[in-house]
Design an enzyme around this catalytic site. Sequence first.
Site, mmCIF file in Angstrom:
data_model
loop_
_atom_site.group_PDB
_atom_site.id
_atom_site.type_symbol
_atom_site.label_atom_id
_atom_site.label_comp_id
_atom_site.label_asym_id
_atom_site.label_seq_id
_atom_site.Cartn_x
_atom_site.Cartn_y
_atom_site.Cartn_z
ATOM 1 N N ARG A 315 0.863 -1.190 0.000
ATOM 2 C CA ARG A 315 0.000 0.000 0.000
ATOM 3 C C ARG A 315 0.899 1.239 0.000
ATOM 4 O O ARG A 315 1.355 1.680 1.045
ATOM 5 C CB ARG A 315 -0.902 -0.011 1.244
ATOM 6 N N HIS A 319 -3.834 4.783 4.257
ATOM 7 C CA HIS A 319 -5.030 3.935 4.273
ATOM 8 C C HIS A 319 -6.195 4.667 3.621
ATOM 9 O O HIS A 319 -6.929 4.103 2.818
ATOM 10 C CB HIS A 319 -5.376 3.560 5.712
ATOM 11 N N TYR A 328 3.644 6.156 11.385
ATOM 12 C CA TYR A 328 3.834 4.780 11.882
ATOM 13 C C TYR A 328 4.746 3.898 11.029
ATOM 14 O O TYR A 328 5.080 2.795 11.440
ATOM 15 C CB TYR A 328 2.484 4.087 12.086
#
Lengths: 417, 337
Positions: A315, A319, A328
Amino acid sequence: MADLALSSPEIAPLKLHVPEPGCRPGETPDFSDFEIPRAGAVPKPAIDASADDMLDLAFSIIRVLNKDGEAVGPWVDDLSPDDLKLGLRHMMLLRAYDTRMMTAQRQGKTSFFMQHRGEEAVSCAFQVALKKGDMNFPTYRQAGLLIAGGYPMEKMMNQIYSNEADPLHGRQMPVLFSAKEYGFFSISGNLGTQYIQAVGWAMASAIRHDNKIAAAWVGDGGTAEGDIHSAMVFASTYKAPIVMNIVNNQWAISTFQGIARGGAGTFASRGHGFGIPSVRVDGNDYLAVYAVAKWAVLRARNGFGPTIIEYVTYRAGGHSSSDDPSAYRGSAEGAAWPLGDPIERLKQHLIRLDAWSEERHVQAEAEVMDEVKSIQKQAEAIGTLTSGHPPSGRDMFEGVYETMPPHLLRQRREAGY
Amino acid sequence: MTQMTMISAIQNAHDLAMEKDDRVVVFGEDVGFFGGVFRCTAGLQEKYGKNRCFDAPISENGIVGSAIGMAAYGLKPVIEIQFADYMYPAYDQIVSEAARIRHRSNADFTCPMVIRMPCGGGIFGGQTHSQSPEALFTHVAGLKTVMPSNPIDAKGLLLAAIEDPDPVVFLEPKRLYNGPFDGHHEKPIVSWSKHELGVVEDDYYITPLGTAAVKRSGEAVTILSYGTMVYVAEAAVEETGVDAEIIDLRTLVPLDLETIATSIKKTGRCVIVHEATKTSGFGAELAALVQEDLFYHLEAPVARVTGWDTPYPHAQEWDYFPSPQRLGEKIIETLEG
């Protein structure tokens, strides 16, 4: 029995094991442990082979495109240069649409958006392996199924803008499309629920002696839901005509895939407990995704039951429009991802075939972006979340039931409609 | 006409629905070869084949989830959850999915299905074979919730539920399966074979959803009941000698508010009885509706008699179960109020 005594000095106190990803912010990504088989190295089983005859395929990665952009090995399929150019176009359309809609979200034209960056090959190539009448039960990151399936992009944008022409009348959050005619089941927003529904749909096809097949979709994180276990039990028991897709893009919002995977080596290996043939494929290799999808679809359509496919991908974006991955994960991780970028890889392959060029690609990028901008303009002329004529509050009372029951009619009147 | 128990009436409704419409499929735990632990699907697999009536794994989530997919395909699944107490693993599928698919997809997809589940206590089933979770369904937009109290209604309501274009939760009070039970557990069991409501028409017929039945006409007080409590109410009325009007709601959503209003306008008093726990039970909704619409017709506070707010107990079953005596006392209190 003395060695079992609680006070035994040899037994260390228990500790909770909480897995950690390899690369947090500020750290250097290290994919040296990530084993990537050579393109063409993984064998291709017959469609009627049993799960026991392909156990290794759940721990390997099926790849067709090698690092020189050549298509090699037993999984090379029948895609012509024109087919591949169309596939490239689908992925480029999806990327341009993502870019424009992310910007539109930042401009306040819609509340929310989810992009596919880095995962374009998975949904775009899969859709090409299906036939009209088959049904996808997608998550929010498979809009390539719609684009490759010929669904009008303006309708997607109308839904994202919740404008007057939104097919879902403003009832659903952006990107939670529904398009039955295009084999695209209504997206829930709850994770995993659609997996067992897809199995039920496939069972119905078998109950009616039909030839249609279902395709279920879930991400790496979503596989931890109970619905996935139910789906595997039912698919295995009733030999449902279904392809069960797991898109492992390494991250579930901020949680790395190891938290859902646990001690299992791979997500695909989940299928072994159910006797379901399970394979892993390079999700950034358009040719490999297509070949594996086509093989699994053939298995389903010919009565050989379910197949689990894990797409190994990355990815590359956040998100969603609400997410900031720099909080993160290491910022260099995407660039270090060893399976590259799906558009770039298909482009290189087409150039290798003398069917494409760097110049043609730059030109195509501009053409595709113009096309998407012009569609966006049409959608925005109808309206956005903050302009035009939004769906009426009256509409939210419609369609809760086929016939509005008295209590709802009363509430609608109370609301002033 | 055939004398039927509630079980055979439900079995008969399945049979007629499967005969009439080949899209109807029936499955659940022990439902196929064995015909269900309560025998409500007996003989269906033999008659219609394994393709249309089959055993499911012990996975309520899987049973409901797969049925939603079948409904989206165009079938009409009629599924059994073995006990209502087991439905919680399926709750997400019922609430987030079945109930909302029509609305969220703007009818691109719909979910016509019936989720049957035996509910209620009185069989020493303890906390996992006795619950009445109707309020967990009535609270959800997009669901219809039905609870029959006798064989004639069970057949007609189940056939209506199967014909319905939306998901219907069909709660079957298991204590009524073999006969009308009025809460007097110390007395011998009355059988449907000796009851007029056990005389069921053989042909296909519909009892429309959303229609209540007035079980007894009266002037003094209105008793709102459903399921097993209909017979508890009859016993309480007989024992107190009060001229009460007893209403069997039959369908909780959509609710027949008109029949309720007509009755309370006449009696001016209302006692609600249900077996489920009290707090946020369906009785709270009924009481709120009655005071919203009929406050100026009321001569006494709306009263509730319910199960206590405890888990359904095993040995203390009859302390929990709303008895005719408890209901009778509340009726008298309401008349004096």
